[in-house]
Design an enzyme around this catalytic site. Sequence first.
Site, short mmCIF file in Angstrom:
data_model
loop_
_atom_site.label_atom_id
_atom_site.label_comp_id
_atom_site.label_asym_id
_atom_site.label_seq_id
_atom_site.Cartn_x
_atom_site.Cartn_y
_atom_site.Cartn_z
N LEU A 76 -3.23 -29.47 8.63
CA LEU A 76 -3.88 -28.77 9.73
C LEU A 76 -4.69 -27.57 9.22
CD1 LEU A 76 -4.36 -28.61 12.77
CD2 LEU A 76 -2.39 -27.07 12.93
N ILE A 496 -2.31 2.39 -2.68
CA ILE A 496 -1.00 1.79 -2.39
C ILE A 496 -0.54 0.81 -3.46
CG2 ILE A 496 0.35 0.60 -0.58
CD1 ILE A 496 -0.65 3.46 0.11
N GLY A 497 -1.43 0.37 -4.31
CA GLY A 497 -0.98 -0.46 -5.41
C GLY A 497 -1.97 -1.51 -5.86
N HIS A 759 -7.59 -3.28 6.55
CA HIS A 759 -7.70 -4.63 7.12
C HIS A 759 -9.12 -4.94 7.55
CE1 HIS A 759 -3.53 -3.28 7.62
NE2 HIS A 759 -3.24 -4.51 7.29
N1 GLN Z 1 1.97 -2.44 -3.34
C1 GLN Z 1 1.56 -3.46 -2.46
C2 GLN Z 1 0.05 -3.60 -2.49
O1 GLN Z 1 -0.62 -2.65 -2.60
C3 GLN Z 1 1.99 -3.18 -1.04
C4 GLN Z 1 1.60 -4.29 -0.10
C5 GLN Z 1 2.15 -4.17 1.29
O2 GLN Z 1 2.62 -3.13 1.70
N2 GLN Z 1 2.08 -5.21 2.05
O3 GLN Z 1 -0.48 -4.68 -2.39
ZN ZN Z 2 1.33 -2.09 3.20
#
Ligand code: GLN
Ligand code: ZN
Length: 830
Positions: A76, A496-497, A759
């Site tokens: 799908l 964040i990474g 996002h």
């Molecule tokens: N360290 C991860 C990143 O930056 C955190 C991802 C997440 O919080 N979903 O991709």
């Molecule tokens: Zn996150």
Amino acid sequence: MTVTQTVYEWATTPLEPEFRLRRQPKYSRTGCQIIPCLLPPFPAITAVQIRNWGYKMANVTATNLGFPRVGAFRELKKAVESYWKGDSKLEDLQKAAKTIRAENWKFQAENGIQHIPSNDFSLYDHVLDTIALVGAVPPRYKFEGSTVDADTYFAMARGGRAGKLANVPAMEMTKWLDTNYHYIVPELHKGQKFALSSTKIFDEFNEAKALGVHTRPVLLGPVSFLLLGKERDGGDALKLLPALIPVYKEILAKLAEAGADWIQLDEPALVLDLNNDQRAAFKVAYSQLAQGSAPKILVATYFTDLGANLETALHLPVQALHLDIVRGEKQLDAALNDAPANLILSLGVVEGRNIWKTDLEKALAKLEKAVAKRGADKIFVAPSCSLLHSPVDLDSETKLDAELKNWLAFARQKVKEINVLSKALNNGRDSVKAELADNAKAMESRRTSKRIHNDAVKKRVAEITPVLAERKSPYQTRAAIQGKELNLPLFPTTTIGSFPQTEDVRQARAANKAGHMNDADYKKFLEGKTAESIKWQEEIDVDVLVHGEFERNDMVEYFGEQLSGFAFSQFGWVQSYGSRCVKPPIIFGDVSRPKPMTVEWAKFSQSQTKRPMKGMLTGPITILQWSFVRDDQPRETTTKQIALAIRDEVVDLEKAGIKVIQIDEAALREGLPLHRAEWNDYLRWAVEAFRITASGVQDKTQIHTHMCYSEFNDIIQAVGAMDADVISIETSRSQMELLDAFVGYKYPNEIGPGVYDIHSPIVPTQEQMTALLQKALKVLDAKQIWVNPDCGLKTRGWKETKPALEAMVAAAKQLRAQVAGANGKKAANG
Ligand code: GLN
Ligand code: ZN
């Protein structure tokens, strides 16, 4: 002439003497009356023989609530995405969908399911299907026709693409109760009108009928539809019930006309904590729906017990009620005792959202108790919830070893289990002797296998003391030491990474996996990417750097692959949202860490820069939450095992010279139980597990955590109790709404409220980000605030990432200047 004859009911199942006595004459028909047996049974008489004699026995019914719609090999997903890209036509998509449906129906029919679901299929989401069905299309999609077409449908799901729908934003999506499935949130408003606007539910019923399969259509019930939706203008969604019910009545009437004798109305909201008005809404709705005589209504609930709503549910004027007896086992006795005599109970004894074989003996014991109490004709055998949340077919797996595979069941295998259970009840255990024996063997092997049970791990968990969950000094002391150690400016910047996982990164990983690129070349490639990203972060002047996570496929899988006790399927996909599927790792055994997992990459990355480089780990709750977990020990125990393994990694990173370590707990909030009364217990062990993970290090090592959602106002105290030195969280989409939590609660440590939404491809301006930071400054101390995006940048391109991060650093600098200026003024004036 009326002949009365005595036969031995349930002659093949050993009966409690008490049961034999209690049972009333029940099955009365001309020429035959089955009366209770007060004597020891004659084991030689089987139910089959009785039937052969022409007596009608009451039977349990084998049923299913829903089957995975993605197809065994994600057919799908492929069909839908190809249609979206314009590579195929709507007819092609419909043809592919039809094939999947036919296959599902055929499989269930061949495997003894008597109530086979239809309309459980969806091209995107069943809640969106319901939105279309009742015509609750938000005005921005300019829906005017009589039936919702594919363009409107997919525009609601993922935003409009062309023509009058171009650039119309998608509807909101959120998690389906406590699962990892996401549904489209009904968008409602005061005075909302509803009208039948889709023929899907009827078409699929007829489609199955044409294939010779009589189905039980499934539909989200009217009360849950409203309760799981959102009133845009702040009104009470339940006020819309009188407008919605007539449409449901019309649907029921049309289904009856088409020949449906049952309909399954899913009311998952019945497991939530409800107030009296909400409970009353169920009574009102169902007393109106039940007025017509056909089809009969099964109200389905799942994912946990009904708690205070059980009585309401048991007394709805419907013919059957489905209960989850796996996650809601504790409601079984109350339901058996309190249900009105004519209510059929559908008992979900086969777990629909995990991958373990059912312990058939245990399930049979529950079902036999139920049959004894209520009569077989009042019992449906069912999975706990729709099998939508299970992978499709274990038989496709060729790489799992035989021992492990023998412990598992995917959707197709679960259907067979339902069949075996029903046969055992209806025809006697002997009729499924081999199946029961195999199952018992599998259970025994799982209970005792050395692969599962690691004494050293169990001992370590048993020996956890409170000290293990305590940093050496309180935050204030640590902060002073870390301040000197790291020497960071006010409003330190970080990310964040992950950095963009561009096509070249994915291709290299695939090539390495397929054996086309050797490990040395792959490593060199990754080192190049990592070094390049570090150099760039220095250039734009980020304060605390990340290595970019180019070597990681997924934040849970990457660790699962290196930990003992985890296994991976090849095709164990489960729908997450729309065409997106996830393949959760399987935690089957005690978890331990054979060797360091991230230290080599961390060392390499730190060697590229003098600035602090964050070590990047996934926390125990998130690993648990995004995996299929063991059902043979409490989740708490599994989490603590993972916590100890990650703790060792944290300590090893510190030893390798890493001064800042981030432990992501992206899924902390989604682990919250559905009943509020159970929150405290969960938060107790979840927080403890995080603290165990984080507390092996010296005061000078700075521990970060990250959570990517903003609605945690109601758990903010628990987040504070995690005692991470720094937390980064999502806030930008809600314009820092999260900060409201800090008005009443003084968050003690440092915090980075995300200043831009990763996002979206939109590049935020410096002004927008400064404005958000100003807001934060109103409720937080300047010394507490970090500057970072909402989440990892993995899904973004460099094109938008670069200008966005440059502007973010500029915003932090602007704020520093502003605060320095203000302080200067204060000093001059004072
Ligand atoms: N360290 C991860 C990143 O930056 C955190 C991802 C997440 O919080 N979903 O991709
Ligand atoms: Zn996150």
